[in-house]
Design a protein around this motif. Sequence first.
Motif, mmCIF file in Angstrom:
data_model
loop_
_atom_site.group_PDB
_atom_site.id
_atom_site.type_symbol
_atom_site.label_atom_id
_atom_site.label_comp_id
_atom_site.label_asym_id
_atom_site.label_seq_id
_atom_site.Cartn_x
_atom_site.Cartn_y
_atom_site.Cartn_z
ATOM 1 N N GLU A 161 36.426 37.823 75.612
ATOM 2 C CA GLU A 161 35.555 36.933 74.869
ATOM 3 C C GLU A 161 35.635 35.536 75.438
ATOM 4 O O GLU A 161 36.714 34.976 75.607
ATOM 5 C CB GLU A 161 35.956 36.943 73.398
ATOM 6 N N MET A 213 29.361 26.318 65.587
ATOM 7 C CA MET A 213 30.609 26.968 66.006
ATOM 8 C C MET A 213 30.760 28.373 65.431
ATOM 9 O O MET A 213 31.586 29.147 65.869
ATOM 10 C CB MET A 213 31.814 26.121 65.601
ATOM 11 N N LEU A 269 28.395 30.485 65.515
ATOM 12 C CA LEU A 269 27.567 31.371 66.317
ATOM 13 C C LEU A 269 28.453 32.037 67.356
ATOM 14 O O LEU A 269 29.066 31.363 68.173
ATOM 15 C CB LEU A 269 26.516 30.552 67.059
ATOM 16 N N ASP A 270 28.512 33.341 67.307
ATOM 17 C CA ASP A 270 29.344 34.042 68.266
ATOM 18 C C ASP A 270 28.449 34.598 69.372
ATOM 19 O O ASP A 270 27.816 35.636 69.213
ATOM 20 C CB ASP A 270 30.108 35.162 67.555
ATOM 21 N N ASN A 327 29.473 34.211 62.469
ATOM 22 C CA ASN A 327 30.766 34.696 61.982
ATOM 23 C C ASN A 327 30.920 34.398 60.494
ATOM 24 O O ASN A 327 30.561 33.329 60.045
ATOM 25 C CB ASN A 327 31.899 34.011 62.749
ATOM 26 N N ASP A 363 37.950 35.607 56.551
ATOM 27 C CA ASP A 363 38.418 36.754 57.305
ATOM 28 C C ASP A 363 39.803 37.129 56.795
ATOM 29 O O ASP A 363 40.783 36.454 57.083
ATOM 30 C CB ASP A 363 38.452 36.397 58.794
HETATM 31 C C1 LIG Z 1 33.924 35.431 65.552
HETATM 32 O O1 LIG Z 1 34.744 36.501 65.078
HETATM 33 C C2 LIG Z 1 35.332 37.284 66.100
HETATM 34 C C3 LIG Z 1 36.042 38.460 65.436
HETATM 35 O O2 LIG Z 1 36.571 38.124 64.200
HETATM 36 C C4 LIG Z 1 36.285 36.407 66.889
HETATM 37 O O3 LIG Z 1 36.923 37.143 67.883
HETATM 38 C C5 LIG Z 1 35.471 35.289 67.542
HETATM 39 O O4 LIG Z 1 36.324 34.416 68.248
HETATM 40 C C6 LIG Z 1 34.712 34.504 66.467
HETATM 41 N N1 LIG Z 1 33.817 33.600 67.141
HETATM 42 C C7 LIG Z 1 33.592 32.358 66.716
HETATM 43 C C8 LIG Z 1 32.610 31.586 67.513
HETATM 44 O O5 LIG Z 1 34.161 31.908 65.744
#
Ligand SMILES: *[C@@H]1O[C@H](CO)[C@@H](O)[C@H](O)[C@H]1NC(C)=O
Length: 601
Positions: free
Chosen positions: A53, A79, A81-82, A256, A260
């Motif tokens: 990632e 931020m 936005l993934d 996201n 969590d």
């Molecule tokens: C979104 O969530 C994923 C899995 O929980 C995580 O790996 C990722 O870093 C997150 N991305 C952002 C932009 O917060």
Amino acid sequence: MLAISKRYSRLIIYCVVVVSIILLGVRYQPLSSIGFLGTEDQYVADELNDNVEIVWSKEEIVGLLAANRIDMDSKIDAMKLDLNKLLITNVGLKDCSHIATKFEHCYVKAHSKLPIDALKEQKLEVTVGKDIKGSFGFNWYGHSEYLFYDVVTLDSLLQIKIDKIYVLTSITEAKETGDKLVSYLLHDLNFNFEEISLKHLFQQSSESHVISDLNVLFGRDCKDPRDGWNLYKEKPLSQDFRYPSYLSYKKIPILNQTEDNLESNKKLYFTKGAFKIIQLADLHMGVGENECVDEYPTTESCHADPKTFDFINKVLDIEEPDLVVFTGDQIMGDRSVQDSESTLLKVVEPVIKRKIPWAMVWGNHDDEGSLSRWELSELASTLPYSLFQFSPFDTKDNSFGVGNYIHQVYNKSDPTDVLMTFYFLDSHKYSKAGKIYPGYDWIKEDQWAYIKNVYENDLYKNIPTDKPHVSMAFFHIPLPEYLNIASKKHPGERNQIVGNFKEGVTAPKYNSGGLEVLNQLGVEVTSCGHDHCNDYCLKDDTESNPVWLCFGGGAGEGGYAGYGGTERRIRTYEINPYNGNIYTWKRLNGSPDKSFDYQQL
Ligand SMILES: *[C@@H]1O[C@H](CO)[C@@H](O)[C@H](O)[C@H]1NC(C)=O
Ligand SMILES: *[C@@H]1O[C@H](CO)[C@@H](O)[C@H](O)[C@H]1NC(C)=O
């Protein structure tokens, strides 16, 4: 001469068939070979999803959006936005010929001609390594078939400044029609691709969801309890083959989620009352409803896995445990050759559905299906409410076992207060030193040394000495001491025993010194499975402190029973952390409301 050629005629026919299949494979000019176990590609996708990632800065995200002339809702935090999220841009089937599990040649049934030329460089093709036809792994030669799909990341779409794109948005039984819709029929299901504009996707981002992954599961009773996954149960993808196949898809929001809780799920807490553990031993489940073995008492028609689930569900509702421990052989490998994942997912579904944390160790049958011990462990460790962990020494060659780990229970009102410690160990399968120690394998000296090391360096200092602390250990194959009916300390006397001792204890012939280590760590109770018809707890006095050695008792209708008829059973443990008392009892499939063999350990 004639006699010889007759003798060899079968072989010659076989050779001709083999050669024809190879030629057939070559004639198809394989566009890609899915390779010998088929699962590799799936893991590439998982890695792409989970590990590789890229971390984006806010400036980069805003910059990329601006370059595509997309204004995001100012209320939305960029931020969240993934951009690593995946979209599915194509699906299809690979039609293959295989010889045993050694050779497999495939050609792509390109059902779709979606305009994706611009994405050639960006897209990744993922094959779901599961033969929909159920021939691979079952037949010496034949036709196998795999679902594949293309994925792109949101980021790559922004990089190439594409305006509009067809992405998979739904799966339906009836064909969907519409302006901006392209439907593809694969077997009995329509895969619907909708033309979306990136602008639309991002500007609606708080509501936008995308289908980012596909999977195939088998058997009418299959389940998919994974986060974000939806199993399309209205109609099978195909039902003409060995088991009906069902399509499962992962639908996730492109933003996201804020909360969590996954991390807190990895810890065990004591809240109030007592801490209850349900042990599920030897479920022996398979793909599909599975066959009943030694049903007792017999019924008119027995469906193994549904009957076992019925029992598990009743007991979970009665006991409402804080932890469920699967002590091995939950998966009957030889009945999961088509897809061990389908079996594992359905095994854990009742527990995940109730949001109960669960731990799992492997037995001697779990990895005899389509997935290795390592692959099963990778899957188990990612599932919701799973406590499964690899130790730093676990390896793919299984020499240390896979899944050696420790969990502690913390006081919810004071999380520095550690109340209980549970050890989970892999007891391997069959002895590799069969000439000297025939039979089953054992937990290795290295594994005992590992948990002792963790205890001495890490756990010990946090365990309060001024109040009771309960420690237990769980594994599949019994220790040699499970045979100690006779007392060591008081020759001529018998150790206390509660429950059935109906069959020969299949403990290893070699003693790797585990009980001594467990005693040093303060473990008072061990619980195992493996012998379905033994369900006793034995108070062994070999060590300085007595250790109760218990069996869970077989719970699965798909595993052997016999020995004069043995009804399936489930064991519960109840720990009172205030005084350190441990109680246990069992319940039977036919009368789950009544507990029996109640005892204090
Ligand atoms: C979104 O969530 C994923 C899995 O929980 C995580 O790996 C990722 O870093 C997150 N991305 C952002 C932009 O917060
Ligand atoms: C948990 O912590 C609270 C607050 O310190 C304490 O009153 C309680 O006795 C603890 N529970 C146990 C089981 O020790």
